[in-house]
Scaffold this motif. Structure first.
Motif, PDB file in Angstrom:
ATOM      1  N   ALA A 239      -6.138  -7.835  -5.232  1.00  0.00           N
ATOM      2  CA  ALA A 239      -5.830  -6.485  -5.744  1.00  0.00           C
ATOM      3  C   ALA A 239      -6.962  -5.555  -5.317  1.00  0.00           C
ATOM      4  CB  ALA A 239      -5.691  -6.517  -7.265  1.00  0.00           C
ATOM      5  N   SER A 240      -6.746  -4.902  -4.169  1.00  0.00           N
ATOM      6  CA  SER A 240      -7.793  -4.023  -3.611  1.00  0.00           C
ATOM      7  C   SER A 240      -7.418  -2.552  -3.692  1.00  0.00           C
ATOM      8  CB  SER A 240      -8.079  -4.405  -2.142  1.00  0.00           C
ATOM      9  OG  SER A 240      -9.199  -3.717  -1.635  1.00  0.00           O
ATOM     10  N   ALA A 241      -6.162  -2.252  -4.022  1.00  0.00           N
ATOM     11  CA  ALA A 241      -5.766  -0.838  -4.129  1.00  0.00           C
ATOM     12  C   ALA A 241      -6.588  -0.168  -5.215  1.00  0.00           C
ATOM     13  CB  ALA A 241      -4.275  -0.730  -4.453  1.00  0.00           C
TER      14      ALA A 241
ATOM     15  N   ASP B 242       0.859  -1.194   0.000  1.00  0.00           N
ATOM     16  CA  ASP B 242       0.000   0.000   0.000  1.00  0.00           C
ATOM     17  C   ASP B 242       0.887   1.233   0.000  1.00  0.00           C
ATOM     18  OD1 ASP B 242      -2.053   2.054   0.751  1.00  0.00           O
ATOM     19  OD2 ASP B 242      -3.279   0.306   1.234  1.00  0.00           O
ATOM     20  N   LEU B 243       0.349   2.313  -0.532  1.00  0.00           N
ATOM     21  CA  LEU B 243       1.027   3.612  -0.438  1.00  0.00           C
ATOM     22  C   LEU B 243       0.981   4.127   0.988  1.00  0.00           C
ATOM     23  CD1 LEU B 243      -0.246   5.693  -3.499  1.00  0.00           C
ATOM     24  CD2 LEU B 243       2.136   5.215  -2.916  1.00  0.00           C
ATOM     25  N   ALA B 244      -0.116   3.838   1.662  1.00  0.00           N
ATOM     26  CA  ALA B 244      -0.306   4.308   3.043  1.00  0.00           C
ATOM     27  C   ALA B 244       0.387   3.353   4.017  1.00  0.00           C
ATOM     28  CB  ALA B 244      -1.796   4.382   3.355  1.00  0.00           C
TER      29      ALA B 244
ATOM     30  N   SER C  91     -13.066   2.261 -15.416  1.00  0.00           N
ATOM     31  CA  SER C  91     -11.931   1.513 -14.847  1.00  0.00           C
ATOM     32  C   SER C  91     -12.397   0.182 -14.268  1.00  0.00           C
ATOM     33  CB  SER C  91     -11.212   2.341 -13.776  1.00  0.00           C
ATOM     34  OG  SER C  91     -11.955   2.424 -12.576  1.00  0.00           O
ATOM     35  N   LYS C  92     -13.543   0.179 -13.610  1.00  0.00           N
ATOM     36  CA  LYS C  92     -13.992  -1.060 -12.972  1.00  0.00           C
ATOM     37  C   LYS C  92     -14.530  -2.054 -13.999  1.00  0.00           C
ATOM     38  CE  LYS C  92     -12.757  -0.132  -8.790  1.00  0.00           C
ATOM     39  NZ  LYS C  92     -11.729  -0.932  -8.107  1.00  0.00           N
ATOM     40  N   ALA C  93     -15.108  -1.548 -15.102  1.00  0.00           N
ATOM     41  CA  ALA C  93     -15.460  -2.440 -16.209  1.00  0.00           C
ATOM     42  C   ALA C  93     -14.180  -3.079 -16.750  1.00  0.00           C
ATOM     43  CB  ALA C  93     -16.184  -1.663 -17.304  1.00  0.00           C
TER      44      ALA C  93
ATOM     45  N   GLY D 279     -20.840  -3.382  -3.703  1.00  0.00           N
ATOM     46  CA  GLY D 279     -21.705  -2.202  -3.743  1.00  0.00           C
ATOM     47  C   GLY D 279     -21.176  -1.212  -2.717  1.00  0.00           C
ATOM     48  N   TYR D 280     -21.978  -0.190  -2.413  1.00  0.00           N
ATOM     49  CA  TYR D 280     -21.550   0.858  -1.465  1.00  0.00           C
ATOM     50  C   TYR D 280     -21.190   0.233  -0.121  1.00  0.00           C
ATOM     51  CZ  TYR D 280     -23.482   3.875  -5.039  1.00  0.00           C
ATOM     52  OH  TYR D 280     -23.730   4.491  -6.241  1.00  0.00           O
ATOM     53  N   THR D 281     -19.969   0.511   0.319  1.00  0.00           N
ATOM     54  CA  THR D 281     -19.416  -0.142   1.500  1.00  0.00           C
ATOM     55  C   THR D 281     -18.732   0.914   2.359  1.00  0.00           C
ATOM     56  OG1 THR D 281     -19.052  -2.137   0.189  1.00  0.00           O
ATOM     57  CG2 THR D 281     -17.815  -1.962   2.238  1.00  0.00           C
TER      58      THR D 281
ATOM     59  N   ASP E 168       3.515   1.407  -4.632  1.00  0.00           N
ATOM     60  CA  ASP E 168       2.636   2.173  -5.518  1.00  0.00           C
ATOM     61  C   ASP E 168       2.314   1.239  -6.678  1.00  0.00           C
ATOM     62  OD1 ASP E 168       1.378   3.771  -7.346  1.00  0.00           O
ATOM     63  OD2 ASP E 168       2.829   5.415  -7.231  1.00  0.00           O
ATOM     64  N   THR E 169       1.072   0.799  -6.763  1.00  0.00           N
ATOM     65  CA  THR E 169       0.740  -0.221  -7.763  1.00  0.00           C
ATOM     66  C   THR E 169       0.810   0.325  -9.190  1.00  0.00           C
ATOM     67  OG1 THR E 169      -1.627   0.247  -7.503  1.00  0.00           O
ATOM     68  CG2 THR E 169      -0.694  -1.583  -6.207  1.00  0.00           C
ATOM     69  N   THR E 170       0.917   1.658  -9.347  1.00  0.00           N
ATOM     70  CA  THR E 170       1.104   2.184 -10.706  1.00  0.00           C
ATOM     71  C   THR E 170       2.541   1.996 -11.183  1.00  0.00           C
ATOM     72  OG1 THR E 170       1.634   4.457 -10.033  1.00  0.00           O
ATOM     73  CG2 THR E 170      -0.699   3.925 -10.315  1.00  0.00           C
TER      74      THR E 170
ATOM     75  N   THR F 251     -16.213   2.620   4.085  1.00  0.00           N
ATOM     76  CA  THR F 251     -14.740   2.656   4.192  1.00  0.00           C
ATOM     77  C   THR F 251     -14.330   4.116   4.035  1.00  0.00           C
ATOM     78  OG1 THR F 251     -14.267   2.569   1.817  1.00  0.00           O
ATOM     79  CG2 THR F 251     -14.589   0.447   2.911  1.00  0.00           C
ATOM     80  N   PRO F 252     -13.037   4.425   4.188  1.00  0.00           N
ATOM     81  CA  PRO F 252     -12.603   5.804   3.924  1.00  0.00           C
ATOM     82  C   PRO F 252     -12.974   6.271   2.518  1.00  0.00           C
ATOM     83  CG  PRO F 252     -10.899   4.611   5.085  1.00  0.00           C
ATOM     84  CD  PRO F 252     -11.966   3.598   4.748  1.00  0.00           C
ATOM     85  N   MET F 253     -13.073   5.350   1.553  1.00  0.00           N
ATOM     86  CA  MET F 253     -13.446   5.767   0.196  1.00  0.00           C
ATOM     87  C   MET F 253     -14.915   6.185   0.106  1.00  0.00           C
ATOM     88  SD  MET F 253     -13.348   3.688  -3.424  1.00  0.00           S
ATOM     89  CE  MET F 253     -11.588   3.592  -3.628  1.00  0.00           C
TER      90      MET F 253
HETATM   91  N1  LIG Z   1     -16.033   1.399  -0.514  1.00  0.00           N
HETATM   92  C1  LIG Z   1     -16.870   1.181  -1.521  1.00  0.00           C
HETATM   93  O1  LIG Z   1     -18.052   1.595  -1.491  1.00  0.00           O
HETATM   94  C2  LIG Z   1     -16.401   0.412  -2.731  1.00  0.00           C
HETATM   95  C3  LIG Z   1     -17.370  -0.024  -3.646  1.00  0.00           C
HETATM   96  C4  LIG Z   1     -16.977  -0.738  -4.759  1.00  0.00           C
HETATM   97  C5  LIG Z   1     -15.628  -1.013  -4.960  1.00  0.00           C
HETATM   98  N2  LIG Z   1     -14.700  -0.571  -4.061  1.00  0.00           N
HETATM   99  C6  LIG Z   1     -13.295  -0.887  -4.342  1.00  0.00           C
HETATM  100  O2  LIG Z   1     -12.728  -1.559  -3.240  1.00  0.00           O
HETATM  101  C7  LIG Z   1     -11.309  -1.349  -3.256  1.00  0.00           C
HETATM  102  C8  LIG Z   1     -10.871  -0.929  -1.860  1.00  0.00           C
HETATM  103  O3  LIG Z   1     -11.455   0.338  -1.571  1.00  0.00           O
HETATM  104  P1  LIG Z   1     -11.882   0.762  -0.096  1.00  0.00           P
HETATM  105  O4  LIG Z   1     -13.308   1.072  -0.130  1.00  0.00           O
HETATM  106  O5  LIG Z   1     -11.349  -0.226   0.870  1.00  0.00           O
HETATM  107  O6  LIG Z   1     -11.130   2.160  -0.025  1.00  0.00           O
HETATM  108  P2  LIG Z   1      -9.900   2.657   0.866  1.00  0.00           P
HETATM  109  O7  LIG Z   1      -9.607   4.009   0.357  1.00  0.00           O
HETATM  110  O8  LIG Z   1     -10.193   2.438   2.291  1.00  0.00           O
HETATM  111  O9  LIG Z   1      -8.729   1.637   0.468  1.00  0.00           O
HETATM  112  C9  LIG Z   1      -7.994   1.753  -0.706  1.00  0.00           C
HETATM  113  C10 LIG Z   1      -6.533   1.535  -0.373  1.00  0.00           C
HETATM  114  O10 LIG Z   1      -5.800   1.573  -1.593  1.00  0.00           O
HETATM  115  C11 LIG Z   1      -4.607   2.296  -1.352  1.00  0.00           C
HETATM  116  N3  LIG Z   1      -4.097   2.816  -2.615  1.00  0.00           N
HETATM  117  C12 LIG Z   1      -4.646   3.783  -3.399  1.00  0.00           C
HETATM  118  N4  LIG Z   1      -3.882   4.006  -4.464  1.00  0.00           N
HETATM  119  C13 LIG Z   1      -2.816   3.157  -4.363  1.00  0.00           C
HETATM  120  C14 LIG Z   1      -1.680   2.899  -5.165  1.00  0.00           C
HETATM  121  N5  LIG Z   1      -1.451   3.565  -6.315  1.00  0.00           N
HETATM  122  N6  LIG Z   1      -0.792   1.953  -4.754  1.00  0.00           N
HETATM  123  C15 LIG Z   1      -1.006   1.290  -3.599  1.00  0.00           C
HETATM  124  N7  LIG Z   1      -2.047   1.495  -2.800  1.00  0.00           N
HETATM  125  C16 LIG Z   1      -2.952   2.416  -3.179  1.00  0.00           C
HETATM  126  C17 LIG Z   1      -4.979   3.381  -0.359  1.00  0.00           C
HETATM  127  O11 LIG Z   1      -3.848   3.897   0.322  1.00  0.00           O
HETATM  128  C18 LIG Z   1      -5.955   2.635   0.537  1.00  0.00           C
HETATM  129  O12 LIG Z   1      -5.301   2.042   1.647  1.00  0.00           O
HETATM  130  C19 LIG Z   1     -11.040  -0.287  -4.310  1.00  0.00           C
HETATM  131  O13 LIG Z   1     -10.567  -0.919  -5.492  1.00  0.00           O
HETATM  132  C20 LIG Z   1     -12.409   0.312  -4.550  1.00  0.00           C
HETATM  133  O14 LIG Z   1     -12.535   0.865  -5.830  1.00  0.00           O
HETATM  134  C21 LIG Z   1     -15.056   0.130  -2.951  1.00  0.00           C
END
Ligand SMILES: NC(=O)c1ccc[n+]([C@@H]2O[C@H](COP(=O)([O-])OP(=O)(O)OC[C@H]3O[C@@H](n4cnc5c(N)ncnc54)[C@H](O)[C@@H]3O)[C@@H](O)[C@H]2O)c1
Length: 263
Positions: free
Chosen positions: A88-90, A38-40, A172-174, A200-202, A62-64, A204-206
């Motif tokens: 792959a959750s980043a 993770d970046l964080a 991106s998600k498609a 779906g909507y979950t 940094d996954t990029t 989290t910080p996002m």
């Molecule tokens: N929360 C939702 O409602 C929701 C819904 C559908 C899909 N998602 C997907 O679930 C996944 C996890 O999201 P989340 O809700 O846990 O959000 P989150 O922001 O809590 O977690 C995402 C993590 O990814 C890390 N990250 C971001 N860019 C990065 C990079 N370039 N390299 C490495 N790490 C990186 C962040 O530091 C963070 O810890 C994401 O792919 C998100 O798109 C979330």
């Protein structure tokens, strides 16, 4: 499913945050050692995994960056000897903050005709190229090991449901969902399974929007169960796909999404 991942090694990108962290902890409770990329900072997740009685290792990633993704998998092998599971959750959403999300709902700033190419490219870079580079590093290691594995990509219902103002995220998600299917096909005979979870909507910080906001009301209008999911509910789907319970599944997507209609 106690012990479903006993002595397995799992690499989880985005493991410092919501769904990735919950998945790391759930996998540890089922017997896996965890490598977080993770970046964080990953200290909190590391502490939670160790509290669950398993080993954890954090690699700033940094996954990029392809080199970072390769180094993450190499670190997992150096630390724990192999890789059995990758998640792959980043990921990032189109809008960085709750205030920006709110503005997106209330205006047309995020519409395709207005969104900047740079903003679009950034979301594609993290959400698609980042997953591609993560998956590839994982798959190459699993191929070298020669005894299969399970890769799980975190997509989204937004990869199937168009959301006005969120074109970079939806596209991106498609892409993540199609990448999952193509990889599953290409690796089908190797024992490496590639599946996706499309939340779906979950909460989290996002997705931290207040319950009385237009963004939340809009989200609930397409969520029949009328509530956000929890990171643990997403982690449970990841566990199923990571474990032998899903041994005949590849190229599939599970939607813990409160009944959102995705087809
Ligand atoms: N929360 C939702 O409602 C929701 C819904 C559908 C899909 N998602 C997907 O679930 C996944 C996890 O999201 P989340 O809700 O846990 O959000 P989150 O922001 O809590 O977690 C995402 C993590 O990814 C890390 N990250 C971001 N860019 C990065 C990079 N370039 N390299 C490495 N790490 C990186 C962040 O530091 C963070 O810890 C994401 O792919 C998100 O798109 C979330």
């Amino acid at each position: 499913m106690a012990g479903a991942l006993r002595d397995r090694v799992a690499v989880i990108t985005g493991g410092a945050g919501g769904i990735g962290r919950a998945t790391a902890v759930r996998f540890a409770e089922e017997g896996a050692d965890i490598v977080i990329g993770d970046l964080a900072p990953g200290d909190e997740t590391v502490a939670l995994v160790e509290k669950a009685g398993r080993r954890a290792h954090y690699v700033r990633t940094d996954t990029t960056s392809e080199a970072d993704c390769d180094a993450l998998v190499a670190a997992a092998v150096a630390e724990f000897g192999r890789v059995d599971v990758g998640v792959a959750s980043a990921g990032i959403s189109s809008a960085a903050t709750a205030a920006e999300r709110q503005a997106r709902v209330e205006s047309d700033a995020g519409h395709v005709v207005n969104v900047s190419t740079d903003a679009f490219r950034r979301v594609m870079d993290v959400n698609v190229i980042g997953v591609l580079q993560t998956d590839r590093a994982l798959a190459r290691q699993m191929l070298a090991q020669g005894d299969g594995g399970s890769i799980i990509n975190i997509a989204s219902t937004a990869g199937k449901i168009p959301l006005a103002g969120a074109s970079p995220y939806c596209v991106s998600k498609a892409g993540v969902w199609m990448l999952t299917k193509v990889m599953a096909l290409e690796l089908a005979t190797t024992g490496i399974r590639v599946n996706a979870v499309g939340p779906g909507y979950t909460t989290t910080p996002m997705w931290d929007v207040p319950e009385d906001s237009p963004a939340h009301r809009q989200a609930m209008s397409i969520t029949p169960m009328g509530r956000n999911g929890t990171p643990d509910e997403q982690a449970a789907a990841c566990l199923f796909l990571a474990s032998a319970e899903s041994s005949f599944m590849t190229g599939q997507i599970l939607h813990p999404a409160g009944g959102q209609f995705t087809d």
